[in-house]
Scaffold this motif. Sequence first.
Motif, PDB file in Angstrom:
ATOM      1  N   LEU A 167       0.842  -1.235   0.047  1.00  0.00           N
ATOM      2  CA  LEU A 167       0.033   0.097  -0.165  1.00  0.00           C
ATOM      3  C   LEU A 167       1.015   1.538  -0.042  1.00  0.00           C
ATOM      4  CD1 LEU A 167      -2.559  -0.872   2.591  1.00  0.00           C
ATOM      5  CD2 LEU A 167      -2.946  -0.988   0.502  1.00  0.00           C
ATOM      6  N   GLY A 168       0.327   2.373  -0.479  1.00  0.00           N
ATOM      7  CA  GLY A 168       1.149   3.625  -0.365  1.00  0.00           C
ATOM      8  C   GLY A 168       0.500   4.334   0.873  1.00  0.00           C
ATOM      9  N   VAL A 169       1.338   4.436   1.985  1.00  0.00           N
ATOM     10  CA  VAL A 169       0.629   4.988   3.205  1.00  0.00           C
ATOM     11  C   VAL A 169       1.802   5.648   3.843  1.00  0.00           C
ATOM     12  CG1 VAL A 169       0.962   2.753   4.305  1.00  0.00           C
ATOM     13  CG2 VAL A 169      -0.637   4.537   4.975  1.00  0.00           C
ATOM     14  N   GLY A 170       1.524   6.841   4.563  1.00  0.00           N
ATOM     15  CA  GLY A 170       2.312   7.399   5.535  1.00  0.00           C
ATOM     16  C   GLY A 170       2.547   6.761   6.617  1.00  0.00           C
ATOM     17  N   LEU A 171       3.611   6.502   7.618  1.00  0.00           N
ATOM     18  CA  LEU A 171       3.670   6.021   8.827  1.00  0.00           C
ATOM     19  C   LEU A 171       2.874   6.997   9.742  1.00  0.00           C
ATOM     20  CD1 LEU A 171       7.574   5.162   8.980  1.00  0.00           C
ATOM     21  CD2 LEU A 171       5.537   3.783   8.468  1.00  0.00           C
ATOM     22  N   PRO A 185      -1.289   4.940  12.819  1.00  0.00           N
ATOM     23  CA  PRO A 185      -2.014   4.584  14.121  1.00  0.00           C
ATOM     24  C   PRO A 185      -3.454   4.546  14.198  1.00  0.00           C
ATOM     25  CG  PRO A 185      -0.282   6.601  14.224  1.00  0.00           C
ATOM     26  CD  PRO A 185      -0.647   6.096  12.721  1.00  0.00           C
ATOM     27  N   GLY A 186      -4.065   3.503  14.670  1.00  0.00           N
ATOM     28  CA  GLY A 186      -5.432   3.061  14.978  1.00  0.00           C
ATOM     29  C   GLY A 186      -5.966   2.477  13.605  1.00  0.00           C
ATOM     30  N   CYS A 187      -5.275   2.273  12.478  1.00  0.00           N
ATOM     31  CA  CYS A 187      -5.672   1.414  11.506  1.00  0.00           C
ATOM     32  C   CYS A 187      -5.758  -0.142  12.053  1.00  0.00           C
ATOM     33  CB  CYS A 187      -4.744   1.279  10.419  1.00  0.00           C
ATOM     34  SG  CYS A 187      -5.225   0.526   8.956  1.00  0.00           S
ATOM     35  N   ILE A 188      -6.849  -0.816  11.714  1.00  0.00           N
ATOM     36  CA  ILE A 188      -7.130  -2.205  12.113  1.00  0.00           C
ATOM     37  C   ILE A 188      -6.661  -3.092  10.912  1.00  0.00           C
ATOM     38  CG2 ILE A 188      -9.050  -3.594  12.884  1.00  0.00           C
ATOM     39  CD1 ILE A 188     -10.545  -1.348  13.614  1.00  0.00           C
ATOM     40  N   ILE A 189      -5.739  -3.802  11.184  1.00  0.00           N
ATOM     41  CA  ILE A 189      -5.434  -4.953  10.219  1.00  0.00           C
ATOM     42  C   ILE A 189      -5.353  -6.321  10.960  1.00  0.00           C
ATOM     43  CG2 ILE A 189      -3.940  -3.437   9.160  1.00  0.00           C
ATOM     44  CD1 ILE A 189      -1.619  -4.503  10.647  1.00  0.00           C
ATOM     45  N   SER A 190      -5.100  -7.490  10.042  1.00  0.00           N
ATOM     46  CA  SER A 190      -4.971  -8.987  10.573  1.00  0.00           C
ATOM     47  C   SER A 190      -3.456  -9.248  10.813  1.00  0.00           C
ATOM     48  CB  SER A 190      -5.540 -10.020   9.671  1.00  0.00           C
ATOM     49  OG  SER A 190      -4.888  -9.655   8.297  1.00  0.00           O
ATOM     50  N   ARG A 191      -3.501 -10.332  11.702  1.00  0.00           N
ATOM     51  CA  ARG A 191      -2.011 -10.709  12.005  1.00  0.00           C
ATOM     52  C   ARG A 191      -1.152 -10.840  10.772  1.00  0.00           C
ATOM     53  NH1 ARG A 191      -1.043 -12.145  17.205  1.00  0.00           N
ATOM     54  NH2 ARG A 191      -2.624 -12.351  18.723  1.00  0.00           N
ATOM     55  N   ALA A 243       0.345  -7.647   9.127  1.00  0.00           N
ATOM     56  CA  ALA A 243       1.258  -6.930   9.938  1.00  0.00           C
ATOM     57  C   ALA A 243       2.719  -6.973   9.298  1.00  0.00           C
ATOM     58  CB  ALA A 243       1.493  -7.587  11.280  1.00  0.00           C
ATOM     59  N   ALA A 244       2.828  -8.025   8.550  1.00  0.00           N
ATOM     60  CA  ALA A 244       4.301  -8.027   8.009  1.00  0.00           C
ATOM     61  C   ALA A 244       4.378  -7.065   6.976  1.00  0.00           C
ATOM     62  CB  ALA A 244       4.722  -9.533   7.398  1.00  0.00           C
ATOM     63  N   VAL A 245       3.415  -6.867   6.130  1.00  0.00           N
ATOM     64  CA  VAL A 245       3.535  -5.802   5.047  1.00  0.00           C
ATOM     65  C   VAL A 245       3.485  -4.242   5.515  1.00  0.00           C
ATOM     66  CG1 VAL A 245       1.889  -4.564   3.390  1.00  0.00           C
ATOM     67  CG2 VAL A 245       1.644  -6.973   3.636  1.00  0.00           C
ATOM     68  N   PHE A 246       2.921  -3.942   6.875  1.00  0.00           N
ATOM     69  CA  PHE A 246       3.075  -2.715   7.416  1.00  0.00           C
ATOM     70  C   PHE A 246       4.558  -2.792   8.057  1.00  0.00           C
ATOM     71  CE2 PHE A 246      -1.456  -2.816   7.052  1.00  0.00           C
ATOM     72  CZ  PHE A 246      -1.523  -1.365   6.429  1.00  0.00           C
ATOM     73  N   ALA A 247       5.248  -3.845   8.621  1.00  0.00           N
ATOM     74  CA  ALA A 247       6.499  -3.689   9.144  1.00  0.00           C
ATOM     75  C   ALA A 247       7.377  -3.497   7.672  1.00  0.00           C
ATOM     76  CB  ALA A 247       6.658  -5.165   9.590  1.00  0.00           C
ATOM     77  N   ASN A 248       7.142  -4.066   6.714  1.00  0.00           N
ATOM     78  CA  ASN A 248       8.127  -3.646   5.643  1.00  0.00           C
ATOM     79  C   ASN A 248       8.049  -2.179   5.291  1.00  0.00           C
ATOM     80  OD1 ASN A 248       8.909  -6.423   5.426  1.00  0.00           O
ATOM     81  ND2 ASN A 248       7.255  -7.059   3.874  1.00  0.00           N
ATOM     82  N   LEU A 249       6.832  -1.762   5.514  1.00  0.00           N
ATOM     83  CA  LEU A 249       6.637  -0.078   5.191  1.00  0.00           C
ATOM     84  C   LEU A 249       7.869   0.811   6.152  1.00  0.00           C
ATOM     85  CD1 LEU A 249       2.928   0.168   4.591  1.00  0.00           C
ATOM     86  CD2 LEU A 249       4.619   0.562   2.860  1.00  0.00           C
ATOM     87  N   MET A 250       7.861   0.148   7.411  1.00  0.00           N
ATOM     88  CA  MET A 250       8.501   0.807   8.410  1.00  0.00           C
ATOM     89  C   MET A 250      10.014   0.494   8.319  1.00  0.00           C
ATOM     90  SD  MET A 250       5.640   0.987  11.477  1.00  0.00           S
ATOM     91  CE  MET A 250       5.219  -0.760  11.588  1.00  0.00           C
ATOM     92  N   GLY A 251      10.336  -0.439   7.575  1.00  0.00           N
ATOM     93  CA  GLY A 251      11.688  -0.963   7.212  1.00  0.00           C
ATOM     94  C   GLY A 251      12.070  -1.961   8.289  1.00  0.00           C
ATOM     95  N   LEU A 252      11.356  -2.741   8.951  1.00  0.00           N
ATOM     96  CA  LEU A 252      11.560  -3.558   9.848  1.00  0.00           C
ATOM     97  C   LEU A 252      11.808  -5.030   9.205  1.00  0.00           C
ATOM     98  CD1 LEU A 252       8.973  -2.907  12.726  1.00  0.00           C
ATOM     99  CD2 LEU A 252      11.329  -2.185  12.501  1.00  0.00           C
ATOM    100  N   VAL A 253      12.324  -5.810   9.702  1.00  0.00           N
ATOM    101  CA  VAL A 253      12.545  -7.276   9.081  1.00  0.00           C
ATOM    102  C   VAL A 253      11.849  -8.280  10.093  1.00  0.00           C
ATOM    103  CG1 VAL A 253      14.139  -8.882   8.117  1.00  0.00           C
ATOM    104  CG2 VAL A 253      14.688  -6.739   7.939  1.00  0.00           C
ATOM    105  N   VAL A 254      10.853  -8.929   9.426  1.00  0.00           N
ATOM    106  CA  VAL A 254      10.034  -9.888  10.095  1.00  0.00           C
ATOM    107  C   VAL A 254      10.775 -11.186   9.800  1.00  0.00           C
ATOM    108  CG1 VAL A 254       7.883 -11.063  10.395  1.00  0.00           C
ATOM    109  CG2 VAL A 254       7.923  -8.617   9.826  1.00  0.00           C
ATOM    110  N   LYS A 255      11.174 -11.719  11.003  1.00  0.00           N
ATOM    111  CA  LYS A 255      11.973 -13.057  11.221  1.00  0.00           C
ATOM    112  C   LYS A 255      10.882 -14.291  11.312  1.00  0.00           C
ATOM    113  CE  LYS A 255      16.232 -14.474  12.891  1.00  0.00           C
ATOM    114  NZ  LYS A 255      17.496 -14.603  13.833  1.00  0.00           N
ATOM    115  N   ASP A 256      11.135 -15.333  10.647  1.00  0.00           N
ATOM    116  CA  ASP A 256      10.321 -16.433  10.890  1.00  0.00           C
ATOM    117  C   ASP A 256      10.471 -17.068  12.097  1.00  0.00           C
ATOM    118  OD1 ASP A 256       8.719 -15.962   8.533  1.00  0.00           O
ATOM    119  OD2 ASP A 256       9.954 -17.173   7.291  1.00  0.00           O
TER     120      ASP A 256
END
Length: 220
Positions: A190-194, A198-204, A207-220
């Motif tokens: 998605l194109g979205v600003g960080l 806040p307050g957006c409702i998403i599924s588990r 969460a990985a998609v939004f983590a990638n937007l924030m530059g985080l690396v999700v580890k299995d």
Amino acid sequence: MNKPVNKKKTPAPLEAPKLPAHLPELTLVNMQSYDNIELGKVQDSFIDNCTARKVSFDKMILNNVTFTETSLTELELTDIVFERCDLSNVNFQDATIHRTEFRNCKLIGLDLTGATLRNVRFHQCLGDYATFRFANFKQVLFDDCSLRSADFYNSTLHKTMFQSCLIDLAQYSGTKLDGIDLSNCQFSSLGVGLEDLPGCIISREQAAVFANLMGLVVKD
């Protein structure tokens, strides 16, 4: 003393279009600016190469109507049903839309920039690349729609619901998503600003998609 329980508020139901039981057949031809068209049913028609502003539709049903090369800026829609219509690439900039339903419509590239929408339902519509930039939504439902690469840049989403929609690559930059439930929508990006998350409702799973937007690396 028992503490009060904060319950999640359920959005108020949308107001449906208020239509009379019977509507006469109408033909739309040569629409002019400031025309007021009301109390009728238009079906199996083509609207071609029409340019006008401040046209108003009131208490109407449009069934299987195709609009091509059409620009109706500052359009006013009140108590309208669009059924199986093709509004692809139509210009409805700065429209005011009240108690209106779009059912099984083709809305690819529809331009609703700057529009005001109140009690509007989009049901099973194909709205890829539609533009809703700077639009103001209140009591609006997108239900089982495809909105790939749709543009909601800098819009206001108040009591707006996305249910079972495909929103991959949709643009929400500058749009506050507080209280917006995307948990049953499908998207890989998605194109979205960080600052708007806040307050957006998403599924588990999302969460990985939004983590990638924030530059985080999700580890299995």
